[in-house]
Design an enzyme around this catalytic site. Structure first.
Site, PDB file in Angstrom:
ATOM      1  N   HIS A   1       0.821  -1.214   0.000  1.00 35.95           N
ATOM      2  CA  HIS A   1       0.000   0.000   0.000  1.00 35.95           C
ATOM      3  C   HIS A   1       0.855   1.263   0.000  1.00 35.95           C
ATOM      4  CE1 HIS A   1      -3.100  -2.968   0.815  1.00 35.95           C
ATOM      5  NE2 HIS A   1      -3.845  -2.135   0.118  1.00 35.95           N
TER       6      HIS A   1
ATOM      7  N   ARG B   1     -10.503   3.320  -1.291  1.00 38.05           N
ATOM      8  CA  ARG B   1      -9.941   2.634  -0.109  1.00 38.05           C
ATOM      9  C   ARG B   1     -10.125   3.557   1.093  1.00 38.05           C
ATOM     10  NH1 ARG B   1      -5.809   1.091  -4.039  1.00 38.05           N
ATOM     11  NH2 ARG B   1      -5.484  -1.158  -3.975  1.00 38.05           N
TER      12      ARG B   1
ATOM     13  N   ARG C   1     -15.290   1.178  -0.529  1.00 37.84           N
ATOM     14  CA  ARG C   1     -14.988  -0.121   0.076  1.00 37.84           C
ATOM     15  C   ARG C   1     -14.984   0.038   1.592  1.00 37.84           C
ATOM     16  NH1 ARG C   1      -9.313  -3.046  -0.814  1.00 37.84           N
ATOM     17  NH2 ARG C   1      -8.522  -1.387   0.518  1.00 37.84           N
TER      18      ARG C   1
ATOM     19  N   GLU D   1     -11.070 -11.678  -3.554  1.00 35.83           N
ATOM     20  CA  GLU D   1      -9.613 -11.585  -3.431  1.00 35.83           C
ATOM     21  C   GLU D   1      -9.030 -12.740  -2.623  1.00 35.83           C
ATOM     22  OE1 GLU D   1      -8.726  -7.690  -1.862  1.00 35.83           O
ATOM     23  OE2 GLU D   1     -10.304  -7.791  -0.372  1.00 35.83           O
TER      24      GLU D   1
ATOM     25  N   ASN E   1      -4.528  -7.999  -6.280  1.00 39.36           N
ATOM     26  CA  ASN E   1      -3.331  -7.895  -5.431  1.00 39.36           C
ATOM     27  C   ASN E   1      -3.341  -8.991  -4.379  1.00 39.36           C
ATOM     28  OD1 ASN E   1      -2.959  -5.558  -6.853  1.00 39.36           O
ATOM     29  ND2 ASN E   1      -3.699  -4.217  -5.229  1.00 39.36           N
ATOM     30  N   ASP E   2      -4.484  -9.122  -3.724  1.00 37.55           N
ATOM     31  CA  ASP E   2      -4.589 -10.162  -2.701  1.00 37.55           C
ATOM     32  C   ASP E   2      -4.861 -11.525  -3.319  1.00 37.55           C
ATOM     33  OD1 ASP E   2      -4.023  -8.959  -0.232  1.00 37.55           O
ATOM     34  OD2 ASP E   2      -5.906  -7.869  -0.330  1.00 37.55           O
TER      35      ASP E   2
ATOM     36  N   ARG F   1       2.715 -10.413  -0.442  1.00 38.87           N
ATOM     37  CA  ARG F   1       2.847  -9.330  -1.433  1.00 38.87           C
ATOM     38  C   ARG F   1       3.861  -8.273  -1.018  1.00 38.87           C
ATOM     39  NH1 ARG F   1      -3.162  -6.470  -1.117  1.00 38.87           N
ATOM     40  NH2 ARG F   1      -2.249  -4.518  -1.769  1.00 38.87           N
TER      41      ARG F   1
ATOM     42  N   CYS G   1     -10.092  -4.557  -9.731  1.00 39.04           N
ATOM     43  CA  CYS G   1      -9.610  -3.291  -9.156  1.00 39.04           C
ATOM     44  C   CYS G   1      -8.211  -3.415  -8.568  1.00 39.04           C
ATOM     45  CB  CYS G   1     -10.589  -2.748  -8.122  1.00 39.04           C
ATOM     46  SG  CYS G   1     -10.760  -3.830  -6.706  1.00 39.04           S
TER      47      CYS G   1
HETATM   48  C1  PEP Z   1      -6.570  -5.981  -4.030  1.00 40.88           C
HETATM   49  O1  PEP Z   1      -6.285  -6.766  -3.126  1.00 40.88           O
HETATM   50  O2  PEP Z   1      -6.354  -6.223  -5.233  1.00 40.88           O
HETATM   51  C2  PEP Z   1      -7.188  -4.695  -3.724  1.00 40.88           C
HETATM   52  C3  PEP Z   1      -7.668  -3.935  -4.677  1.00 40.88           C
HETATM   53  O3  PEP Z   1      -7.216  -4.301  -2.428  1.00 40.88           O
HETATM   54  P1  PEP Z   1      -5.915  -3.793  -1.629  1.00 40.88           P
HETATM   55  O4  PEP Z   1      -4.797  -3.584  -2.610  1.00 40.88           O
HETATM   56  O5  PEP Z   1      -6.300  -2.555  -0.933  1.00 40.88           O
HETATM   57  O6  PEP Z   1      -5.649  -4.935  -0.698  1.00 40.88           O
HETATM   58 MG    MG Z   2      -7.093  -6.436  -1.144  1.00 37.56          MG
END
Ligand code: PEP
Ligand code: MG
Length: 587
Positions: free
Chosen positions: A199, A306, A342, A441, A464-465, A475, A512
């Protein structure tokens, strides 16, 4: 300045996570060298400092007790006994009384006094030739760091020096620290650690601050005031750039500037493939202030707001009113465009110190996001009420993060219904038809997407997750970053599965995660049947150009062809070949 003042150019290669070029003097942040600043709080500030100290000592005591408990259970009570010695330090009346006396006498802030008194105790004990007392000195230092961290944890630890903006170099930077950067004081940043989907990196992109991470030991190789050039496109940090390097970068920037200028011209155009298929192109935002960038980027709305960043830097949780104002301002600014808010996704690398949550061994797999919200109904309901109340000021949608199965969706919906009933009873308006979605996710949610799809109005894939959990690759860990592969066949299968499940249930499916902003992968995502792409505002024009250059048929053919391939590299190469044939300048 370092020996580098001899002005020899040196290059360090890292991972580029936020595009752009930054050039300037180094502002070096080495937290371990840092002693807390001495602040004169005045006679009137003394009692507040005493209260802060007492709270920090209590917090430290709980942390030590918890560590003791944890180690005793997982390793054995003998190993846990070191924490008994640590507890003695936080209960040491002589030490604490001296700290209190000094705060009262000299009107200084608690952390500076605690660090100086405890440091003196530790030094005296450490100098005595006795192994027991030397260990005691180490205990005092350890506990002192913890108390000082607890005292300082709720405020910015990274405050830029006055004067001209600089390039920040640090071992690591947290997302909450990044959230407070202003491009006017931070030209760019370079860190020893870090990863593309942390993040911190996401925040840097949203602030348009160039950044390079995973540089190993850059924070040990440069000094305050060194001259550097940071290349956030290719992942270089160049110490003492030569005249030739600067000239080359001048040309490079002019070329990039030209491409960016052309992209700005796309703002008013529609995001349709060359054969006319509309792909919804949305933006991800982290702060209400980003709303203006959404309009400028040419996105159709916000696909992911977010909300954690409203929580991270506060001394306390934001109230319903504060959140209502934040959501309302974004909805009003973007009306009639939709904004997907979210719900709180705390945990992992997004830690809120004010919540005082227990440390966990596996924070990404732990008590976080929707799991936390469903247990802490007080926190969850405050946010849901704020979102509902704001929903009358624009086109609000809402989605839940970290859904692992249909049960969590139902429980979250039940809490939402409770909030709706409360608002009705109080005579407060909200959008009765606000659409509610689930983020996909976690692999279990992707596999059961058909069940979840029956409960919601849309699905948004958080790649991402999803990548992190499917491939079991943290990650944030640069050591195993080579395993973090968006084009792994398993990821492609899951995305396709979710898209098909959503469509079978008659709802739309978006992506996303950061994958949505990678133009090399745009044809693949379209071919897998995704309806919406949501990415950082800076990447929106690039994705739009990519979509406009592609034919739906060739995207479907690509997705079908790569389904037969067995390696992430091969799949990525196939995607890049198609992308390069359509928009080489974007890659
Ligand atoms: C993700 O996990 O892809 C996502 C959009 O949420 P974050 O990156 O905030 O975990
Ligand atoms: Mg996520």
């Amino acid at each position: 300045m370092s020996d580098s003042s001899a002005s020899v150019e040196r290059r360090f290669q890292g991972v580029p996570v936020s595009p752009g070029i930054a050039r300037g003097e180094v502002w070096l942040h080495r937290p371990d060298d840092e002693t807390p600043p001495r602040v004169d709080v005045g006679a009137e500030g003394v009692e507040a400092e005493v209260c802060r100290l007492e709270a920090a000592l209590l917090q430290t005591r709980h942390q030590i007790q918890e560590l003791h408990h944890h180690i005793a259970h997982s390793i054995g009570s003998e190993d846990a006994s070191v924490f008994d010695a640590h507890l003695l330090v936080v209960e040491d009346r002589m030490l604490i009384d001296e700290v209190l006396r000094t705060i009262r006498k000299e009107h200084l802030n608690a952390e500076s006094v605690f660090a100086s008194v405890a440091g003196r105790y530790a030094k005296t004990l450490g100098e005595i030739d006795d192994p027991y007392l030397r260990e005691r000195a180490a205990d005092i230092q350890d506990v002192c760091r913890r108390v000082v961290r607890n005292l300082m944890g709720r405020q910015t630890r990274l405050s830029p020096p006055a004067g001209a903006a600089r390039v920040l170099v640090a071992h690591n930077i947290s997302p909450s620290e990044t959230a407070q950067f202003l491009p006017s004081s931070v030209l760019g940043f370079a860190t020893d650690q870090g990863s593309k989907t942390s993040h911190t990196a996401i925040m840097a992109r949203s602030l348009n601050i160039p950044a390079v991470v995973a540089l190993q030991d850059i924070s040990q190789q440069v000094e305050h005031g060194d001259s550097v050039l940071l290349d956030g496109y290719r992942g270089w940090v160049i110490l003492n750039p030569s005249a030739q390097t600067l000239a080359e970068y001048g040309d490079f920037e002019r070329l990039k500037g030209k491409v960016e200028q052309e992209l700005v011209g796309l703002r008013e155009t529609e995001c349709k493939t060359a054969d006319g298929r509309h792909v919804v192109l949305s933006a991800n935002i982290e702060m209400p202030r980003d709303a203006a960038l959404v309009l400028r980027s040419g996105a159709e709305g916000v696909g992911l707001f977010r909300t954690e960043f409203l929580y991270l830097n506060g001394e306390r949780l934001p109230t319903e009113e504060e959140q209502y104002e934040a959501y309302r301002s974004v909805l009003e600014e973007l009306r009639p465009a939709p904004v997907i808010i979210r719900t709180l996704d705390l945990g992992g690398d997004k830690i809120m110190s004010a919540l005082n949550l227990p440390e966990e061994l596996n924070p990404f797999l732990g008590w976080r996001a929707i799991r936390f919200c469903l247990e802490r109904a007080d926190v969850f309901k405050t946010q849901l009420r704020a979102i509902l109340r704001a929903s009358t000021h624009g086109k609000a949608r809402m989605m839940y993060p970290m859904i692992s199965g249909v049960g969590e969706v139902r429980r979250a919906k039940a809490v939402l219904s409770e909030c709706q009933a409360e608002l009705r009873a109080e005579g407060l308006a909200f959008d009765e038809k606000m659409e509610v979605g689930a983020m996909i996710e976690i692999p279990s949610a992707a596999i059961c997407a058909d069940l979840i799809a029956r409960e919601v109005d849309f699905l948004s894939i958080g790649t991402n997750d999803l990548i992190q959990y499917t491939i079991a690759v943290d990650r944030l860990n640069e050591r195993i970053a080579y395993l973090y592969e968006p084009t792994h066949p398993a990821i492609l299968r899951l995305i396709r599965m979710v898209a098909e499940a959503g469509h079978a249930a008659g709802i739309w499916v978006g992506v996303c995660g950061e994958m949505a902003g990678e133009v090399a992968l745009t044809p693949l995502l379209l071919g897998l049947g995704v309806d919406e792409l949501s990415t950082g505002t800076a990447l929106v024009p690039r994705v739009k150009r990519a979509v406009q250059s592609l034919q739906s048929k060739e995207c479907r053919a690509l997705a079908a062809a790569v389904a037969e391939m067995d390696s992430a590299e091969q799949i990525l190469a196939a995607c890049e070949t198609l992308a390069r044939s359509k928009y080489p300048d974007l890659l």
